[in-house]
Write an enzyme that holds these catalytic residues in place. Structure first.
Site, PDB file in Angstrom:
ATOM      1  N   LYS A  71      -7.867 -20.649   2.991  1.00 29.75           N
ATOM      2  CA  LYS A  71      -6.901 -20.420   4.074  1.00 29.75           C
ATOM      3  C   LYS A  71      -7.318 -20.997   5.429  1.00 29.75           C
ATOM      4  CE  LYS A  71      -4.680 -16.224   2.371  1.00 29.75           C
ATOM      5  NZ  LYS A  71      -4.212 -14.905   2.770  1.00 29.75           N
ATOM      6  N   ASP A 107       1.255 -13.792   6.414  1.00 27.26           N
ATOM      7  CA  ASP A 107       0.577 -12.554   5.999  1.00 27.26           C
ATOM      8  C   ASP A 107       0.812 -11.415   6.998  1.00 27.26           C
ATOM      9  OD1 ASP A 107      -0.521 -13.487   3.642  1.00 27.26           O
ATOM     10  OD2 ASP A 107      -2.353 -14.197   4.598  1.00 27.26           O
ATOM     11  N   ALA A 132     -11.194  -7.768  11.323  1.00 21.47           N
ATOM     12  CA  ALA A 132     -10.814  -8.872  12.212  1.00 21.47           C
ATOM     13  C   ALA A 132     -11.167 -10.197  11.533  1.00 21.47           C
ATOM     14  CB  ALA A 132     -11.516  -8.742  13.559  1.00 21.47           C
ATOM     15  N   ARG A 155     -16.482  -4.254  11.904  1.00 15.61           N
ATOM     16  CA  ARG A 155     -17.937  -4.060  11.756  1.00 15.61           C
ATOM     17  C   ARG A 155     -18.698  -4.936  12.744  1.00 15.61           C
ATOM     18  NH1 ARG A 155     -20.324  -5.790   6.061  1.00 15.61           N
ATOM     19  NH2 ARG A 155     -19.437  -7.752   6.781  1.00 15.61           N
ATOM     20  N   GLU A 158     -18.230  -8.227  18.064  1.00 17.05           N
ATOM     21  CA  GLU A 158     -17.836  -9.433  18.800  1.00 17.05           C
ATOM     22  C   GLU A 158     -16.486  -9.986  18.325  1.00 17.05           C
ATOM     23  OE1 GLU A 158     -17.750 -11.920  21.602  1.00 17.05           O
ATOM     24  OE2 GLU A 158     -19.312 -10.372  21.519  1.00 17.05           O
ATOM     25  N   THR A 198      -9.951  -4.815   5.879  1.00 16.80           N
ATOM     26  CA  THR A 198     -11.312  -5.190   5.478  1.00 16.80           C
ATOM     27  C   THR A 198     -11.319  -5.277   3.954  1.00 16.80           C
ATOM     28  OG1 THR A 198     -12.244  -2.982   5.055  1.00 16.80           O
ATOM     29  CG2 THR A 198     -12.232  -3.728   7.349  1.00 16.80           C
ATOM     30  N   MET A 202     -12.457  -2.906  -2.347  1.00 19.99           N
ATOM     31  CA  MET A 202     -12.048  -3.916  -3.330  1.00 19.99           C
ATOM     32  C   MET A 202     -13.028  -3.935  -4.495  1.00 19.99           C
ATOM     33  SD  MET A 202     -11.553  -7.927  -2.431  1.00 19.99           S
ATOM     34  CE  MET A 202     -10.480  -7.706  -1.035  1.00 19.99           C
ATOM     35  N   GLY A 248      -1.169  -3.185  -1.430  1.00 17.70           N
ATOM     36  CA  GLY A 248      -1.243  -4.642  -1.299  1.00 17.70           C
ATOM     37  C   GLY A 248      -0.021  -5.377  -1.843  1.00 17.70           C
TER      38      GLY A 248
END
Ligand code: ATR
Length: 288
Positions: A71, A107, A132, A155, A158, A198, A202, A248
């Site tokens: 992507k 998305d 993020a 997590r 920054e 996140t 999964m 999902g």
């Protein structure tokens, strides 16, 4: 489905793709609307991406979807990016516009549309977004166009900070924090909507959850974009406390609808697609 000399190709590229539901969804739309197109899925690694795109140009595909891990890598091979995809830096849909390959990201809009499809008005609501990364960025950008209160937890602090800064001109009031048990304890009980973007939960780490069950409550709407497993531990625990849940497949459905509109400037048969996705959900949850 009848394939003839005029049938044109759309497809998905990424790795893995074998379990993708996009071929089922889009071929159903083509059949229903009598469009002479076929949608296939091709396993493409990063090393082969450039060659594949050259091939797509040579044969004149109508467009394609892009999934993990391509992507971000796809961006340099395209001629143009839609402004939102350019800001996000992540593309999941490409349109071949008379030889010009244009990249889009559906998305994030998919997540917003899935929420709105539940008759939710997002204006003024407090939304906590976990993550993020590629998906988190796309969702945050889509939410920033709505006057909501968005808190981004990640997590790596920054990344949350720079994403929040990028969104400062949007309609949403955006704040950020590092994703820790303290920030979750502070933010989740005050939120109307919690979105997990996140990869926590999964497979094979499906015993994990990004949010302890004690922070969930009946009034919360919980959206987990992970779809393997379809019911993550987060969604299972949300269901157990009586919260509204979205999985999902909801994002998959709505990003697909938005991609279809980009390719054809047409509304796909949404009711039919919802039924097909519901059937997949029923089968998958049936064999939990
Ligand atoms: P995707 O395309 O699925 O969004 P990604 O861009 O690699 O994948 O992003 C994965 C997201 O999951 C990131 O927000 C990542 O946090 P970091 O930015 O700190 O890497 C988050 N993530 C992955 N594993 C995590 C974990 N164990 N705990 C918390 N966040 C995690």
């Amino acid at each position: 489905m009848r394939i003839d000399g005029k049938t044109r190709l759309l497809c998905l590229i990424g790795d893995p793709v074998e379990h993708s539901l996009s071929p089922m969804m889009h071929n159903l739309s083509f059949e229903e609307l009598g469009l002479n197109y076929v949608y296939m899925a091709f396993r493409v690694t990063k090393e082969r991406l450039e060659t594949v795109i050259e091939g797509f140009r040579a044969i004149g595909v109508k467009g394609f979807n892009v999934t993990t891990p391509l992507k971000r890598d796809i961006v340099v091979f395209l001629d143009k990016l839609d402004p939102r995809a350019a800001k996000i830096g992540v593309v999941n849909t490409v349109l071949n516009d008379h030889g010009e390959f244009i990249g889009f990201n559906t998305d994030g809009v998919g997540v917003v549309k899935a929420l709105e499809d539940r008759d939710l008005k997002l204006d003024g609501l407090s939304i906590v977004l976990l993550g993020a990364g590629s998906a988190g960025r796309a969702i945050a950008y889509a939410l920033s166009e709505i006057p909501c209160r968005l808190t981004i937890l990640n997590r790596t602090a920054e990344k949350a900070k720079s994403l929040a800064e990028e969104l400062s001109d949007g309609l949403a009031e955006v704040s950020w924090k590092q994703l820790t048990i303290d920030s979750l304890t502070e933010c989740v009980p005050r939120a109307d909507i919690l979105i997990n973007a996140t990869s926590v939960g999964m497979k094979p780490k499906d015993a994990e959850t990004p949010v302890p069950k004690r922070l969930l409550r009946k009034e919360l709407i919980v959206f987990d974009i992970v779809y393997n497993p379809l019911e993550t531990r987060l969604l299972k625990e949300a269901r157990e406390v009586g919260a509204t849940t979205l999985d999902g497949l909801e994002m998959l459905l709505h990003q697909g609808i938005e991609a279809f509109k980009i390719w054809f400037n047409l509304e796909p048969p949404v009711g039919l697609l919802k039924k097909a996705i519901e059937e997949v959900r029923r089968r998958r949850l049936g064999c939990r």
